[in-house]
Design an enzyme around this catalytic site. Structure first.
Site, PDB file in Angstrom:
ATOM      1  N   SER A 126       1.031  -1.379   0.069  1.00  0.00           N
ATOM      2  CA  SER A 126       0.231   0.290  -0.164  1.00  0.00           C
ATOM      3  C   SER A 126       1.421   1.280   0.201  1.00  0.00           C
ATOM      4  CB  SER A 126      -0.991  -0.718   1.310  1.00  0.00           C
ATOM      5  OG  SER A 126      -1.924   0.871   1.369  1.00  0.00           O
ATOM      6  N   HIS A 150      -2.729  -1.276  -4.117  1.00  0.00           N
ATOM      7  CA  HIS A 150      -3.871  -1.440  -4.550  1.00  0.00           C
ATOM      8  C   HIS A 150      -4.552   0.440  -4.302  1.00  0.00           C
ATOM      9  CE1 HIS A 150      -4.570  -1.279   0.278  1.00  0.00           C
ATOM     10  NE2 HIS A 150      -3.903  -0.556   0.118  1.00  0.00           N
TER      11      HIS A 150
END
Length: 218
Positions: A126, A150
């Site tokens: 992330s 993501h």
């Protein structure tokens, strides 16, 4: 005679002087051990120009990162522009702290000519994966590292109008992140927008192929 070292501790050369004062005393044979403890406590190795990003990226992460980098720079010779090594083992976290760290990394290169090497050891997910990709020097990962990128997530609650406003701004942040990946990797913004709608897990080899990192540490 007492000399203060880079960690704020004291090295005593004279036992008599040490015994007469109230300062905490670190003798030469204890110095290396004390420095190791300081490295663990503050997540920085000043002498080797290493900063650690470990665990979740949350409030004060940007502040801590800037302080660690500044501590390294202040303890260098004025003409020393060698890279700072940032070792990452993180699940990610706050998007605002992430963008702040990326901005600071870029400003160090632009204003001080200091590059940041980013090195993944274990995981960079992330927000941490974004920081890894945005290194301005060498971007590396150990061979069994896991990298995950993501879409950002939102826990916004409240009035419908506020939720809509938050969704709009989150879309802007996502667009900005994909634009950065389009600039820093071998794939364009559209690729990242499509591929990161769900969690995109990458091995070190996968990440190198996509240009998220430049090399693998074997």
């Amino acid at each position: 005679m007492s000399n203060k070292n880079i960690y704020g501790s004291y090295i005593e050369d004279n036992i008599d002087d040490a015994e007469s004062g109230n300062e905490e005393v670190y003798y030469a044979d204890d110095l290396e051990k004390k420095h190791i403890y300081k490295e663990i406590e503050f997540a920085v190795d000043i002498e080797d120009s290493i900063v650690y990003i470990v665990g979740e990226i949350e409030d004060y992460a940007l502040y801590d990162f800037m302080l660690r980098c500044r501590a390294i720079i202040k303890n260098r010779d004025s003409d020393d522009n060698s890279p700072i090594n940032v070792i990452i083992d993180s699940v990610g976290g706050d998007v605002y702290e992430m963008f702040g760290i990326i901005d600071y990394i870029e400003s160090l290169e632009r204003n001080s000519k200091i590059k940041i090497n980013t090195i993944c050891r274990g995981k960079a997910m992330s927000a941490a994966a974004m920081i890894l990709a945005c290194g301005t020097g060498k971007r590396l990962a150990s061979k069994r590292s896991t990298i995950m990128i993501h879409e950002g997530s939102s826990m916004q609650a409240g009035k419908t109008s506020d939720v809509k406003a938050a969704q709009k701004y989150n879309a802007h942040l996502e667009d900005m992140a994909n634009s950065i990946l389009g600039e820093k990797t071998t794939k364009d913004k559209k690729f990242w927008s499509e591929q990161t709608k769900t969690d995109l897990y990458l091995s070190a080899k996968d990440a190198q192929k996509l240009g998220v990192i430049d090399g693998i540490i074997h």
